[in-house]
Write a protein that holds these residues in place. Structure first.
Motif, short mmCIF file in Angstrom:
data_model
loop_
_atom_site.label_atom_id
_atom_site.label_comp_id
_atom_site.label_asym_id
_atom_site.label_seq_id
_atom_site.Cartn_x
_atom_site.Cartn_y
_atom_site.Cartn_z
N SER A 51 -1.41 28.56 -31.56
CA SER A 51 -1.52 28.02 -33.10
C SER A 51 -3.02 27.30 -32.93
CB SER A 51 -0.47 27.06 -33.54
OG SER A 51 0.62 27.60 -33.54
N PRO A 52 -3.72 27.08 -34.33
CA PRO A 52 -4.96 26.19 -34.11
C PRO A 52 -4.58 24.69 -33.91
CG PRO A 52 -4.58 27.13 -36.23
CD PRO A 52 -3.61 27.60 -35.37
N PRO A 53 -5.69 23.98 -33.38
CA PRO A 53 -5.23 22.60 -33.41
C PRO A 53 -5.36 21.85 -34.95
CG PRO A 53 -7.60 22.93 -32.80
CD PRO A 53 -6.78 24.35 -32.97
N MET A 54 -6.00 22.52 -35.81
CA MET A 54 -5.96 22.09 -37.38
C MET A 54 -5.73 23.19 -38.17
SD MET A 54 -9.71 21.28 -37.68
CE MET A 54 -10.06 20.68 -35.98
N PRO A 55 -5.48 22.87 -39.22
CA PRO A 55 -5.44 24.18 -40.36
C PRO A 55 -6.34 25.02 -40.32
CG PRO A 55 -4.34 22.28 -41.45
CD PRO A 55 -5.15 21.71 -39.86
N MET A 56 -6.40 26.26 -39.96
CA MET A 56 -7.56 27.00 -39.82
C MET A 56 -6.90 28.44 -40.12
SD MET A 56 -9.57 26.17 -36.37
CE MET A 56 -10.98 27.23 -36.66
N PRO A 57 -7.87 29.35 -40.91
CA PRO A 57 -7.21 30.73 -41.07
C PRO A 57 -7.47 31.77 -39.86
CG PRO A 57 -9.43 30.36 -41.86
CD PRO A 57 -8.98 29.02 -41.13
N MET A 58 -7.23 31.28 -38.58
CA MET A 58 -7.43 32.07 -37.52
C MET A 58 -6.31 31.85 -36.41
SD MET A 58 -11.25 31.47 -36.18
CE MET A 58 -11.99 31.74 -37.85
N MET A 59 -6.15 32.65 -35.44
CA MET A 59 -5.39 32.19 -34.29
C MET A 59 -6.20 33.04 -33.34
SD MET A 59 -1.43 32.42 -35.70
CE MET A 59 -0.71 31.11 -34.63
N ALA A 60 -5.99 32.51 -31.88
CA ALA A 60 -6.37 33.41 -30.66
C ALA A 60 -5.13 34.01 -30.17
CB ALA A 60 -7.06 32.49 -29.84
N GLY A 61 -5.21 35.38 -29.70
CA GLY A 61 -4.17 35.79 -29.05
C GLY A 61 -4.51 36.35 -27.34
N PHE A 62 -3.40 36.02 -26.70
CA PHE A 62 -3.68 36.47 -25.21
C PHE A 62 -2.50 37.33 -24.95
CE2 PHE A 62 -5.05 32.18 -26.51
CZ PHE A 62 -6.21 32.17 -26.45
N ALA A 63 -2.89 38.04 -23.64
CA ALA A 63 -1.63 38.96 -23.10
C ALA A 63 -2.35 39.70 -21.88
CB ALA A 63 -1.38 40.17 -24.02
N ARG A 64 -1.58 40.45 -21.30
CA ARG A 64 -1.71 41.31 -20.08
C ARG A 64 -1.75 42.82 -20.62
NH1 ARG A 64 1.14 39.77 -16.04
NH2 ARG A 64 2.21 41.64 -15.82
N ILE A 65 -2.60 43.48 -20.54
CA ILE A 65 -2.51 44.79 -20.88
C ILE A 65 -2.54 45.67 -19.58
CG2 ILE A 65 -3.14 46.84 -22.34
CD1 ILE A 65 -4.54 44.69 -24.17
N GLU A 66 -1.61 46.20 -19.18
CA GLU A 66 -1.36 47.25 -18.12
C GLU A 66 -1.34 48.33 -18.10
OE1 GLU A 66 1.78 44.07 -16.04
OE2 GLU A 66 2.62 45.92 -16.66
N ASN A 67 -2.15 49.34 -17.38
CA ASN A 67 -2.39 50.78 -17.42
C ASN A 67 -1.82 51.40 -15.97
OD1 ASN A 67 -2.91 53.16 -17.90
ND2 ASN A 67 -5.00 53.02 -17.49
N PRO A 68 -0.59 51.62 -16.04
CA PRO A 68 -0.07 52.33 -14.65
C PRO A 68 -0.14 53.74 -14.67
CG PRO A 68 1.73 52.08 -16.33
CD PRO A 68 0.56 51.59 -17.02
N CYS A 69 -1.18 54.17 -15.45
CA CYS A 69 -1.30 55.72 -15.42
C CYS A 69 -2.51 56.01 -14.34
CB CYS A 69 -1.63 56.12 -16.78
SG CYS A 69 -0.47 55.66 -18.04
N ALA A 70 -2.43 57.49 -14.09
CA ALA A 70 -3.39 57.78 -13.15
C ALA A 70 -4.89 58.02 -13.82
CB ALA A 70 -2.61 59.23 -12.56
N THR A 71 -4.70 58.10 -15.13
CA THR A 71 -6.00 58.16 -15.79
C THR A 71 -6.40 56.87 -16.40
OG1 THR A 71 -5.32 59.29 -17.66
CG2 THR A 71 -5.95 60.67 -16.00
N GLY A 72 -7.69 56.68 -16.67
CA GLY A 72 -8.03 55.23 -17.52
C GLY A 72 -8.00 55.89 -18.96
N VAL A 73 -7.87 54.66 -19.79
CA VAL A 73 -7.70 54.72 -21.28
C VAL A 73 -8.52 53.70 -21.75
CG1 VAL A 73 -5.29 55.59 -21.24
CG2 VAL A 73 -5.56 53.05 -21.36
#
Length: 162
Positions: A51-73
């Motif tokens: 959540s933004p520290p003050m009212p703002m029209p944007m948010m930041a998003g975070f995650a881990r994206i895992e690729n367990p496959c034998a080929t890149g994507v």
């Protein structure tokens, strides 16, 4: 009857000996030859929105994206019905100044991962369709270069979350 057995026994043995070869051949088993795009797919884990520290029209998003496959994507875009726009960004310090820029594509190596975190790669989710409260969530979908889509629900956390 003995003549018939002499003919049938070799025929039965021949059939038994070759049955395994035919059962595992591509002609006999479509599932081994058909390209199954969902057989191996990257996955989004531990997704959250700050959540933004003050009212703002944007948010930041975070995650881990895992690729367990034998080929890149490659991830070529992101979207969410909860926001008018979602972009992948990167923060870098250049000449002592923190600068943020949009990243048009994100490559995930075979058996690799990308970590979206504060101060590095992250999502910028702009103009929420409706207010999102701490504890709520928003679905984010990532489009891969091959046309597939992967996604996850991102939990909304407080402005001071890390």
């Amino acid at each position: 009857m003995p003549g018939l057995l002499r003919t049938l026994v070799p025929a039965v043995l021949l059939c038994a000996a070759t049955a395994g070869a035919f059962a595992s051949s591509p002609v006999g088993n479509d599932s081994e030859t058909a390209a199954d795009p969902d057989a191996c797919a990257p996955r989004v884990v531990e997704g959250w929105l700050r959540s933004p520290p003050m009212p703002m029209p944007m948010m930041a998003g975070f995650a881990r994206i895992e690729n367990p496959c034998a080929t890149g994507v490659e991830i070529v875009s992101a979207h969410s019905d909860a926001f008018a726009s979602v972009e992948l960004h990167e923060t870098r310090v250049v000449d002592g100044v923190s600068r943020m820029r949009e990243v048009p594509r994100l490559f995930l190596a075979a058996d690799g991962e990308a970590v979206l975190q504060p101060g590095g790669l992250h999502l910028m989710l702009m103009r929420p369709v409706a207010p999102l409260q701490t504890g709520g969530s928003a679905r984010v979908e990532f489009t891969l270069a091959d046309g597939r889509s992967i996604g996850a629900d991102f939990e909304v956390r407080a402005a001071n979350a890390r």
